[in-house]
Design an enzyme around this catalytic site. Structure first.
Site, PDB file in Angstrom:
ATOM      1  N   GLY A  47       0.819  -1.220   0.000  1.00  0.00           N
ATOM      2  CA  GLY A  47       0.000   0.000   0.000  1.00  0.00           C
ATOM      3  C   GLY A  47       0.846   1.260   0.000  1.00  0.00           C
ATOM      4  O   GLY A  47       0.539   2.231  -0.701  1.00  0.00           O
ATOM      5  N   CYS A  48       1.917   1.255   0.760  1.00  0.00           N
ATOM      6  CA  CYS A  48       2.781   2.441   0.846  1.00  0.00           C
ATOM      7  C   CYS A  48       3.527   2.670  -0.463  1.00  0.00           C
ATOM      8  O   CYS A  48       3.728   3.817  -0.872  1.00  0.00           O
ATOM      9  CB  CYS A  48       3.756   2.294   2.010  1.00  0.00           C
ATOM     10  SG  CYS A  48       2.919   2.236   3.615  1.00  0.00           S
TER      11      CYS A  48
END
EC number: 1.11.1.24
Length: 155
Positions: A47-48
């Protein structure tokens, strides 16, 4: 001690060391530009990485809106340096190893342990104009921040 920054509040000033060893100051950055300050959990996680790459891909649009993007996590400067290089990130990632800045803004933790994913749009006057808190929608942080910046620049 954790405070909670809300829309309409003056953003708390802070200083953190950049990976190149120079000092980043929010107050200094706001002299010239709006700031999109995004807190994220960890370098090189799915996600990051999606979120950072979306900020990268839209970076020129942010610059057109007179804004600078700044990412913050508790990862080390070395980790940030590798993350920036491997994904060709054109913006600064800052290390908040002891979570002082995260606590200054009141960024929540998920389940009390996972650092939260929160984006703040701060105008040149230092006023927080927008806050988006979502662990599961990393790409919406970018889209929403751009929409807010476009409305600020029209004013």
């Amino acid at each position: 001690m954790s405070q909670k920054v809300n829309v309409g509040d003056k953003a708390p000033d802070f200083e953190l060391v950049k990976p190149d060893g120079s000092v980043f100051s929010l107050k200094s950055q706001l002299k010239d530009k709006n700031v999109v300050l995004y807190f994220y959990p960890k370098d090189n996680t799915p996600g990051c990485t999606k979120q950072a790459c979306e900020f990268r891909d839209q970076y020129e649009v942010f610059k057109e809106q007179n804004a600078e993007v700044i990412g913050i996590s508790s990862d080390s400067s070395e980790s940030h340096d590798d993350f920036e290089r491997s994904h060709r990130l054109p913006f600064v990632l800052l290390s908040d190893k002891d979570n002082k800045v995260r606590n200054l803004f009141g960024v929540p933790r998920k389940f009390g342990i996972i650092p939260g994913r929160v984006t703040y749009v701060i105008d040149k006057n230092g006023i927080v104009r927008y806050i988006f808190n979502s662990m599961t929608k990393p790409l919406e942080h970018v889209k929403n921040a751009l929409e807010v910046l476009k409305s600020i620049e029209k004013q």
